[in-house]
Scaffold this motif. Structure first.
Motif, PDB file in Angstrom:
ATOM      1  N   GLU A  34      52.794  48.622  29.216  1.00 51.62           N
ATOM      2  CA  GLU A  34      51.616  49.064  29.966  1.00 51.62           C
ATOM      3  C   GLU A  34      50.343  48.446  29.407  1.00 51.62           C
ATOM      4  OE1 GLU A  34      51.012  53.277  30.163  1.00 51.62           O
ATOM      5  OE2 GLU A  34      52.774  53.591  31.401  1.00 51.62           O
ATOM      6  N   GLN A  35      50.228  48.476  28.090  1.00 44.37           N
ATOM      7  CA  GLN A  35      49.046  47.920  27.446  1.00 44.37           C
ATOM      8  C   GLN A  35      48.939  46.417  27.708  1.00 44.37           C
ATOM      9  OE1 GLN A  35      46.607  49.764  25.893  1.00 44.37           O
ATOM     10  NE2 GLN A  35      47.818  51.392  26.826  1.00 44.37           N
ATOM     11  N   GLN A  37      50.119  44.806  30.297  1.00 46.56           N
ATOM     12  CA  GLN A  37      49.738  44.615  31.689  1.00 46.56           C
ATOM     13  C   GLN A  37      48.239  44.867  31.884  1.00 46.56           C
ATOM     14  OE1 GLN A  37      51.652  47.218  34.515  1.00 46.56           O
ATOM     15  NE2 GLN A  37      51.366  45.771  36.173  1.00 46.56           N
ATOM     16  N   LEU A  38      47.722  45.933  31.263  1.00 47.98           N
ATOM     17  CA  LEU A  38      46.291  46.226  31.375  1.00 47.98           C
ATOM     18  C   LEU A  38      45.454  45.113  30.754  1.00 47.98           C
ATOM     19  CD1 LEU A  38      46.268  50.042  30.581  1.00 47.98           C
ATOM     20  CD2 LEU A  38      45.859  48.949  32.805  1.00 47.98           C
ATOM     21  N   LEU A  39      45.912  44.605  29.620  1.00 42.82           N
ATOM     22  CA  LEU A  39      45.200  43.514  28.963  1.00 42.82           C
ATOM     23  C   LEU A  39      45.195  42.266  29.849  1.00 42.82           C
ATOM     24  CD1 LEU A  39      43.771  42.374  26.460  1.00 42.82           C
ATOM     25  CD2 LEU A  39      46.026  41.793  25.549  1.00 42.82           C
ATOM     26  N   SER A  40      46.326  41.972  30.463  1.00 41.81           N
ATOM     27  CA  SER A  40      46.414  40.809  31.339  1.00 41.81           C
ATOM     28  C   SER A  40      45.482  40.955  32.531  1.00 41.81           C
ATOM     29  CB  SER A  40      47.849  40.621  31.839  1.00 41.81           C
ATOM     30  OG  SER A  40      48.695  40.278  30.774  1.00 41.81           O
ATOM     31  N   LEU A  41      45.451  42.153  33.129  1.00 39.50           N
ATOM     32  CA  LEU A  41      44.565  42.384  34.269  1.00 39.50           C
ATOM     33  C   LEU A  41      43.104  42.259  33.847  1.00 39.50           C
ATOM     34  CD1 LEU A  41      46.302  45.398  36.046  1.00 39.50           C
ATOM     35  CD2 LEU A  41      46.159  43.033  36.844  1.00 39.50           C
ATOM     36  N   ARG A  42      42.778  42.803  32.698  1.00 40.42           N
ATOM     37  CA  ARG A  42      41.400  42.727  32.200  1.00 40.42           C
ATOM     38  C   ARG A  42      41.011  41.271  31.946  1.00 40.42           C
ATOM     39  NH1 ARG A  42      36.535  43.537  32.538  1.00 40.42           N
ATOM     40  NH2 ARG A  42      35.339  43.709  30.641  1.00 40.42           N
ATOM     41  N   GLU A  45      40.218  39.621  35.183  1.00 40.26           N
ATOM     42  CA  GLU A  45      38.922  40.037  35.688  1.00 40.26           C
ATOM     43  C   GLU A  45      37.788  39.283  34.968  1.00 40.26           C
ATOM     44  OE1 GLU A  45      38.855  44.240  35.112  1.00 40.26           O
ATOM     45  OE2 GLU A  45      40.011  44.646  36.917  1.00 40.26           O
ATOM     46  N   ARG A  50      41.224  36.840  39.202  1.00 44.54           N
ATOM     47  CA  ARG A  50      41.940  37.876  39.941  1.00 44.54           C
ATOM     48  C   ARG A  50      41.646  37.752  41.427  1.00 44.54           C
ATOM     49  NH1 ARG A  50      41.652  44.370  39.190  1.00 44.54           N
ATOM     50  NH2 ARG A  50      43.597  44.807  40.234  1.00 44.54           N
TER      51      ARG A  50
END
Length: 51
Positions: A34-35, A37-42, A45, A50
């Motif tokens: 989860e972390q 994935q969140l890091l990748s999305l951030r 951005e 994105r």
């Protein structure tokens, strides 16, 4: 395939300990995923990649 009634079984306490350890590891790995994935999305951005 006939079961071997003379085979050595893992003692119940050891089995339960192993299951708890594997369950804890699963939880840590799910949290890490989860972390990640969140890091990748951030990161997407921040770089504006994105869609």
């Amino acid at each position: 395939m006939n079961p071997d009634v003379h085979r050595e079984l893992i003692p119940r306490d050891d089995t339960l300990h192993l299951i708890r350890a594997l369950d804890a590891m699963k939880g840590k790995l799910l949290h890490a995923a989860e972390q990640w994935q969140l890091l990748s999305l951030r990161q997407l951005e921040v770089t504006g990649q994105r869609g």
